[in-house]
Design a protein around this motif. Structure first.
Motif, PDB file in Angstrom:
ATOM      1  N   TYR A 144       0.814  -0.956   0.100  1.00 36.44           N
ATOM      2  CA  TYR A 144       0.217   0.155  -0.166  1.00 36.44           C
ATOM      3  C   TYR A 144       0.904   1.197  -0.039  1.00 36.44           C
ATOM      4  CZ  TYR A 144      -3.166   3.571   1.790  1.00 36.44           C
ATOM      5  OH  TYR A 144      -4.092   4.628   1.986  1.00 36.44           O
ATOM      6  N   MET A 145       1.839   1.382   0.764  1.00 33.92           N
ATOM      7  CA  MET A 145       2.760   2.484   0.912  1.00 33.92           C
ATOM      8  C   MET A 145       3.612   2.641  -0.225  1.00 33.92           C
ATOM      9  SD  MET A 145       1.760   3.699   3.474  1.00 33.92           S
ATOM     10  CE  MET A 145       3.129   5.416   3.688  1.00 33.92           C
ATOM     11  N   PHE A 146       3.915   1.325  -0.989  1.00 33.45           N
ATOM     12  CA  PHE A 146       4.954   1.330  -2.164  1.00 33.45           C
ATOM     13  C   PHE A 146       3.955   2.038  -3.276  1.00 33.45           C
ATOM     14  CE2 PHE A 146       5.911  -0.733  -6.182  1.00 33.45           C
ATOM     15  CZ  PHE A 146       7.501  -0.632  -6.303  1.00 33.45           C
ATOM     16  N   ALA A 147       2.882   1.679  -3.429  1.00 32.00           N
ATOM     17  CA  ALA A 147       1.927   2.449  -4.446  1.00 32.00           C
ATOM     18  C   ALA A 147       1.774   3.514  -4.230  1.00 32.00           C
ATOM     19  CB  ALA A 147       0.483   1.372  -4.428  1.00 32.00           C
ATOM     20  N   TRP A 148       1.502   4.110  -2.786  1.00 26.72           N
ATOM     21  CA  TRP A 148       1.354   5.482  -2.512  1.00 26.72           C
ATOM     22  C   TRP A 148       2.566   6.251  -2.966  1.00 26.72           C
ATOM     23  CZ3 TRP A 148      -1.838   9.474  -1.649  1.00 26.72           C
ATOM     24  CH2 TRP A 148      -2.801   9.149  -1.063  1.00 26.72           C
ATOM     25  N   THR A 149       3.721   5.745  -2.649  1.00 27.24           N
ATOM     26  CA  THR A 149       5.133   6.373  -3.121  1.00 27.24           C
ATOM     27  C   THR A 149       5.059   6.772  -4.673  1.00 27.24           C
ATOM     28  OG1 THR A 149       6.179   5.257  -1.278  1.00 27.24           O
ATOM     29  CG2 THR A 149       7.540   6.289  -3.079  1.00 27.24           C
ATOM     30  N   HIS A 150       4.878   5.845  -5.531  1.00 31.35           N
ATOM     31  CA  HIS A 150       4.545   5.976  -6.772  1.00 31.35           C
ATOM     32  C   HIS A 150       3.762   6.839  -7.552  1.00 31.35           C
ATOM     33  CE1 HIS A 150       7.416   2.381  -6.475  1.00 31.35           C
ATOM     34  NE2 HIS A 150       7.749   2.583  -7.896  1.00 31.35           N
TER      35      HIS A 150
END
Length: 297
Positions: free
Chosen positions: A48-54
């Motif tokens: 979830y945080m990985f997607a938010w970062t991108h």
């Protein structure tokens, strides 16, 4: 333009030549570190945080990069689009406040068709007039270039054809109303119509997107930086797609070959390659009759 600042230091020139590879290598390092840091109980949160970062990188970094690229093409390519979006936002509010009756979209209940249409016409008119005033000044129309002699960026040039007054024939339908057969205007003003139209028709969808995003997370504003108006993102949500459109528009319809960039590329070639380019160019100019055949050889 990062290269302009470091090219004078020989030990840093590798950053210019390989900056894309270095950036990608750093991204890969971060990606691998992310994979190695995955914990079984927190997979969902971590991805979830990985997607938010991108998504954040896509929205902020990419848009910021394109804004800077547009700025270097000339201040007018920044001021007209951003002002058109602001004008559309204000005009749509005014028309909607006084004449709004028909809801436009469920994501923004206060938006109306009357405001959308009135704001659109107002924005096109504003962009057309605003462009006329900006096109008169070199500071706004000249591309930003680095002057090695003065060691600074300059905005001095011979304005291109886009920013030189030309005489246009007024359509017959308007001649009876205006009483003019011809009118003097800058060609850029025609391009401003395209920019303003995009700001009016597509720009608001950035705001609708932001409204849907906030509703999904049940928040009213992105922040409370500006009392009564939310955060900075709440004021710039309609700018979301504008920078990308302007950049694509410039590369598709405006930008042509840049002699200074071509010359810089030639200067880094090997002497043999430079001679080959010289002979080829010379032969081409002779064939076109620009150089005298007696100069051959």
């Amino acid at each position: 333009y990062f290269g302009t600042f470091v090219q004078r230091r020989e030990q840093l020139q590798f950053l210019i030549r390989y900056h894309r590879f270095i950036s990608f290598a750093l991204y890969l390092a971060g990606f691998c570190m992310f994979v190695l840091s995955l914990v079984k109980k927190h997979y969902r949160l971590q991805f979830y945080m990985f997607a938010w970062t991108h998504v954040t990188l896509l929205i902020t970094v990419t848009q910021s990069h394109l804004v800077i690229q547009n700025l270097f093409e000339g201040m007018i390519w920044f001021l007209v689009p951003i002002s058109s979006v602001i004008c559309n936002d204000i005009a749509a509010y005014i028309f909607g406040f006084f004449f709004g009756r028909t809801p436009l979209i469920k994501l923004s209940p206060k938006k109306t068709w009357e405001g959308f249409i009135g704001g659109g016409f107002s924005t096109v008119l504003f962009g057309f007039v605003f462009s006329y005033f900006l096109a008169q000044h070199q500071y706004f129309v000249c591309p930003v270039e680095y002057n090695s002699e003065t060691n600074r960026f300059v905005t001095e040039c011979e304005p291109s054809e886009l920013f030189q007054l030309k005489k246009y024939s007024v359509p017959l339908l308007l001649q009876a109303v205006l009483g003019w057969e011809t009118v003097n205007m800058y060609p850029f003003q025609m391009h401003s119509i395209a920019l303003s139209t995009f700001a009016s028709l597509i720009g608001p969808f950035g705001g609708f997107f932001a409204s849907g995003f906030k509703r999904a997370f049940k928040i009213k504003d992105f922040a409370d930086t500006i009392p009564g108006h939310g955060g900075i993102m709440d004021r710039f949500d309609c700018q979301y797609l504008m920078a990308t459109f302007v950049h694509v528009y410039i590369t598709s319809f405006i930008r042509g070959p840049n002699p200074s960039k071509v010359l810089k590329q030639l200067l880094v070639l090997q002497p043999e390659q430079q001679l080959n380019v010289y002979r080829t160019l010379k032969s081409h100019l002779v064939e076109k009759g620009i150089l005298q055949p007696s100069l051959r050889g």
